[in-house]
Design a protein around this motif. Structure first.
Motif, short mmCIF file in Angstrom:
data_model
loop_
_atom_site.label_atom_id
_atom_site.label_comp_id
_atom_site.label_asym_id
_atom_site.label_seq_id
_atom_site.Cartn_x
_atom_site.Cartn_y
_atom_site.Cartn_z
N SER A 57 11.07 17.31 -34.71
CA SER A 57 10.14 16.52 -33.85
C SER A 57 10.41 15.00 -33.88
CB SER A 57 8.77 16.85 -34.63
OG SER A 57 7.85 15.99 -33.79
N TYR A 58 11.14 14.56 -32.87
CA TYR A 58 11.57 13.12 -32.76
C TYR A 58 11.45 12.49 -31.40
CZ TYR A 58 14.78 16.52 -31.05
OH TYR A 58 15.35 17.38 -30.20
N PRO A 59 11.22 11.09 -31.63
CA PRO A 59 10.80 10.42 -30.32
C PRO A 59 12.01 9.97 -29.48
CG PRO A 59 10.59 8.93 -32.08
CD PRO A 59 11.39 10.24 -32.56
N THR A 60 12.75 10.99 -28.78
CA THR A 60 13.93 10.83 -28.19
C THR A 60 14.22 9.34 -27.33
OG1 THR A 60 14.02 13.05 -27.64
CG2 THR A 60 15.68 11.76 -26.41
N PRO A 61 13.36 8.76 -26.56
CA PRO A 61 13.55 7.51 -25.90
C PRO A 61 13.98 6.42 -26.74
CG PRO A 61 11.66 8.74 -24.95
CD PRO A 61 12.09 9.45 -26.12
N GLY A 62 13.12 6.54 -28.12
CA GLY A 62 13.54 5.44 -28.85
C GLY A 62 14.86 5.48 -29.70
N GLN A 63 15.36 6.84 -29.87
CA GLN A 63 16.51 7.11 -30.67
C GLN A 63 17.75 6.35 -29.88
OE1 GLN A 63 17.02 11.32 -30.80
NE2 GLN A 63 17.36 11.13 -33.13
N PRO A 64 18.76 5.95 -30.87
CA PRO A 64 19.86 5.34 -30.08
C PRO A 64 20.64 6.50 -29.54
CG PRO A 64 19.57 4.43 -32.39
CD PRO A 64 18.58 5.50 -32.02
N VAL A 65 21.45 6.23 -28.43
CA VAL A 65 22.11 7.17 -27.70
C VAL A 65 22.95 7.81 -28.73
CG1 VAL A 65 24.20 7.50 -26.05
CG2 VAL A 65 22.19 6.00 -25.49
N GLY A 66 23.78 7.24 -29.55
CA GLY A 66 24.77 7.84 -30.36
C GLY A 66 24.14 8.85 -31.69
N ALA A 67 23.09 8.34 -32.05
CA ALA A 67 22.11 9.06 -32.96
C ALA A 67 21.64 10.52 -32.13
CB ALA A 67 21.06 8.17 -33.42
N TRP A 68 21.29 10.17 -30.95
CA TRP A 68 20.90 11.35 -30.22
C TRP A 68 22.14 12.44 -29.98
CZ3 TRP A 68 21.88 13.82 -25.50
CH2 TRP A 68 20.89 14.94 -25.16
N LEU A 69 23.32 12.05 -29.91
CA LEU A 69 24.57 12.95 -29.62
C LEU A 69 24.73 13.40 -31.10
CD1 LEU A 69 26.39 10.73 -27.02
CD2 LEU A 69 25.47 13.07 -26.82
N ASP A 70 24.68 12.47 -31.89
CA ASP A 70 24.82 13.15 -33.42
C ASP A 70 23.96 14.51 -33.73
OD1 ASP A 70 26.87 11.26 -34.01
OD2 ASP A 70 25.38 9.90 -35.21
N GLU A 71 22.72 14.24 -33.53
CA GLU A 71 21.86 15.34 -33.83
C GLU A 71 22.02 16.53 -32.99
OE1 GLU A 71 17.52 13.39 -34.28
OE2 GLU A 71 17.52 15.46 -34.14
N LEU A 72 22.53 16.31 -31.70
CA LEU A 72 22.95 17.26 -30.69
C LEU A 72 24.02 18.17 -31.27
CD1 LEU A 72 22.11 18.31 -27.90
CD2 LEU A 72 23.74 16.78 -26.80
N GLY A 73 25.09 17.43 -31.92
CA GLY A 73 26.10 17.87 -32.26
C GLY A 73 26.12 18.47 -33.71
N SER A 74 24.86 18.20 -34.41
CA SER A 74 24.67 18.91 -35.74
C SER A 74 24.46 20.45 -35.65
CB SER A 74 23.62 17.86 -36.44
OG SER A 74 22.37 18.33 -35.72
N ALA A 75 24.28 20.89 -37.12
CA ALA A 75 24.14 22.33 -37.31
C ALA A 75 22.56 22.57 -36.88
CB ALA A 75 24.43 22.86 -38.65
N ALA A 76 21.73 21.65 -36.71
CA ALA A 76 20.29 21.97 -36.34
C ALA A 76 20.48 22.29 -34.84
CB ALA A 76 19.47 20.57 -36.30
N PRO A 77 19.87 23.64 -34.79
CA PRO A 77 19.88 24.32 -33.40
C PRO A 77 19.12 23.51 -32.26
CG PRO A 77 18.63 25.50 -34.86
CD PRO A 77 19.03 24.55 -35.65
N ALA A 78 18.26 22.67 -32.73
CA ALA A 78 17.65 21.57 -31.65
C ALA A 78 17.69 20.36 -31.95
CB ALA A 78 15.86 22.32 -31.35
N PRO A 79 17.83 19.34 -31.10
CA PRO A 79 18.06 19.72 -29.84
C PRO A 79 19.52 20.26 -29.40
CG PRO A 79 18.87 17.33 -30.40
CD PRO A 79 18.12 17.97 -31.67
N GLY A 80 19.34 21.12 -28.30
CA GLY A 80 20.35 21.98 -27.94
C GLY A 80 20.57 21.96 -26.44
N GLY A 81 20.91 23.18 -26.00
CA GLY A 81 21.03 23.05 -24.43
C GLY A 81 19.83 23.02 -23.61
N GLY A 82 18.60 23.10 -24.28
CA GLY A 82 17.41 22.90 -23.40
C GLY A 82 17.39 21.44 -23.25
#
Lengths: 216, 216
Positions: B7-32
């Motif tokens: 549960s995170y506030p996407t628009p406030g998150q830096p682009v790089g950090a969002w991509l880091d989370e996307l790439g991490s072992a956490a299944p969300a954020p993912g393809g959706g």
């Protein structure tokens, strides 16, 4: 818009602010940045699938290959982010060339030469983005049957997103090639683009296979 | 991964950090999340083309329509960002349902009902993302011939990116429909998805027309 306004450190920028800039009247970031961002998100998804596979006993047989895929995807993500800023730099250089004085004969020739050089670079950057996205598709293609099947859908999303990045880059290559005078360079860049577009088609086929598999 | 971690506030998150989370072992954020982000970027590009058209004398004849397109695109961008977080919420609810106790007969039935409800929602969210992306394509289709031709390539990029968002969402709809028991709901959601996929095909055709035009 001043030249400085289109030089920004994208990864540190909040997602919402990046989208605000994209939507604003500033012509950069624009379509070129979107192609690079799609490439970065597709690469990150391949990384995620790797991270949810590596270190789990069930996929130990493919550990080495999936680790290599994941690490390569991480590198492609970083490259795509660099290309996102290179796109802005190339655009800025093109604008600078168009603003050169056009009065005297000698100045006119210098201006034309500068515009041609900047145009070639503005076509080359999206081509490099397309090459990065093509590599992402090649990596994604190695995953089905080797990676965690619970995140197979994410492989499909990565493939279709990287394919769109190539197709988006193609629009940006075309628009710059249209004003490039050197027919030899033009032919070479077009041939390279066609190779990447063929990989995009493979990416879309991969996504279609994934849809078939997850729907079972 | 804890539930709170997705549960995170996407628009406030830096682009790089969002991509880091996307790439991490956490299944969300993912393809959706990627489908929603592609939708937001495509909508922002439509906005940009609108902002580079509205208020300029050369396009005064289409001022009203392009203003409406721009403003609608702005709304779709905001909606896509909300859907990005709704995707994480739906995923969290599905995980919670799967973690319900499965021992006793009554508990078993309650767990199954909760899983089915959460699965239906997990299919509905990407379908809503696809609907948003389909609206972006419809808006982009109104621009050629009416908007600033200097940024026609960006209309093509918007169309191909929104088409990919629909195709990405389709993978996520399919993966959830596969475990949905209610055949009537399943048929209705599939029919809706097919309508959006038809718009995706139109978006790709629009992008092809743009490529033809910018290459001249």
């Amino acid at each position: 818009m001043t030249d400085d306004a289109i030089s920004y450190p994208t990864p540190g920028q909040p997602v919402g602010a990046w989208l605000d800039e994209l939507g604003s009247a500033a012509p950069a970031p624009g379509g070129g940045a979107v192609a690079a961002m799609s490439t970065a998100t597709a690469a990150a998804l391949v990384e995620m699938v790797g991270n949810l596979t590596v270190g789990r006993a069930a996929y130990a047989d493919h550990e080495e290959q999936v680790t290599a895929v994941r690490d390569a995807a991480h590198g492609l993500r970083q490259r795509a982010l660099e290309q996102l800023d290179e796109d802005a730099t190339a655009f800025r250089a093109l604008m600078t060339a168009y603003r050169l004085p056009r009065q005297a004969g000698q100045e006119q020739a210098a201006r034309q030469a500068a515009i041609q050089a900047a145009t070639q670079r503005a076509a080359a950057v999206p081509l490099e983005v397309a090459a990065t996205a093509a590599e992402v598709i090649e990596l994604a293609g190695q995953l089905p049957g080797r990676s965690n099947p619970n995140v197979l859908s994410d492989v499909g999303v990565a493939a279709v997103t990287a394919a769109a990045a190539i197709e988006a880059a193609a629009v940006n290559v075309d628009v710059n090639l249209a004003s490039l005078a050197d027919t030899e360079v033009k032919a070479a860049l077009t041939a390279e683009l066609d190779r990447h577009l063929a990989v995009a088609a493979q990416g879309r086929q991969l996504a279609a296979r994934v849809r078939d598999q997850v729907a079972r």
